[in-house]
Design a protein around this motif. Sequence first.
Motif, PDB file in Angstrom:
ATOM      1  N   SER A   1       0.843  -1.186   0.000  1.00  0.00           N
ATOM      2  CA  SER A   1       0.000   0.000   0.000  1.00  0.00           C
ATOM      3  C   SER A   1       0.887   1.247   0.000  1.00  0.00           C
ATOM      4  O   SER A   1       2.109   1.153   0.106  1.00  0.00           O
ATOM      5  CB  SER A   1      -0.899  -0.003   1.242  1.00  0.00           C
ATOM      6  N   LYS A   2       0.261   2.395  -0.116  1.00  0.00           N
ATOM      7  CA  LYS A   2       1.033   3.634  -0.122  1.00  0.00           C
ATOM      8  C   LYS A   2       1.798   3.811   1.189  1.00  0.00           C
ATOM      9  O   LYS A   2       2.945   4.277   1.190  1.00  0.00           O
ATOM     10  CB  LYS A   2       0.106   4.831  -0.361  1.00  0.00           C
ATOM     11  N   ARG A   3       1.166   3.444   2.288  1.00  0.00           N
ATOM     12  CA  ARG A   3       1.837   3.571   3.584  1.00  0.00           C
ATOM     13  C   ARG A   3       3.026   2.616   3.672  1.00  0.00           C
ATOM     14  O   ARG A   3       4.104   2.988   4.136  1.00  0.00           O
ATOM     15  CB  ARG A   3       0.849   3.293   4.715  1.00  0.00           C
TER      16      ARG A   3
ATOM     17  N   ARG B   1       5.880   3.955   1.532  1.00  0.00           N
ATOM     18  CA  ARG B   1       6.580   5.078   2.162  1.00  0.00           C
ATOM     19  C   ARG B   1       7.493   4.596   3.280  1.00  0.00           C
ATOM     20  O   ARG B   1       8.617   5.096   3.436  1.00  0.00           O
ATOM     21  CB  ARG B   1       5.559   6.086   2.716  1.00  0.00           C
TER      22      ARG B   1
END
Length: 305
Positions: free
Chosen positions: A116-118, A121
Amino acid sequence: MDSIKEKIQSKSKETRQEVTGKILSYSAIILIVAVVISIFAFVASKGIATFTQNHASLKDFFLTTDWSPTAVGKDGRPLVGALPMILGSFGVTLLAVLFATPFAIGTALYMTQIASKRGHRLLQIVIELLVGIPSVVYGFIGLSVVVPFVRTHFGGSGYGILSGSFVLFVMVLPTVTSMTEDSLRAVPSYYKSASLALGATEWQTIYKVILRAALPGILTAVVFGMARAFGEALAVQMVIGNATLMPKGLLSASSTLTSVLTMGIGNTVMGTVGNNALWSLALVLLLMSLIFNLLIKWIGRRGRF
């Protein structure tokens, strides 16, 4: 056409700025090229002196194992056998890249295809932190953690090619991972859509389509990682043992071109046989860097076709 000629012949502020910008750009390019040529010429002149002034044998330099530049052999030539250091450098480099490549590809696939984006990151922050850690810190960690671990679980003194490979593995991992991620992201999205539309599963698409399409970029990342590992000095020097002997295995103390250079260059006088021999090792390192860059260019050209 007339308007272009008028713009060229005019002395307007925009034209002067354009000419000034070109002059600065070309001057910077010429300066960079001059610096690179000067470095090559300087290192080459010092490295060749071992064979032209001190009459060392090029064959003995690459194929013999006796490294004692201040001593003289039976033929009256200095003992500058660099084969142990060359093999040590290639040994830690290849082993480190062999360890790092599967982890780098797996991490890059997770970041581009699954996370996921989290999660992306978070992993990106971790990779950037690994890049920013100084080499001496990696060396201290290797000395405190890796060497005792190898000594306990594999035997020997703990110093050797295996310990150096473990340290370099962590050091080259972020480089290979970042470049592999960029290569995977460069694959057009319709490749994946077309594969899924034809009935392939997601893992079949990743293996058969995405990885194959990104293969030139992944190979480039691996070569960059090899170049990074081959030129590393301080961290490897702290864990490899620094013995200028032929490595008898992964657990025996060994040395690399960079470790011998960093340890010996401050203890020699410019122009002596020992100093010239070290410059010869530096020339080998420089030529290897050139070979790595040429290999990257070749992979890039093959990838475009």
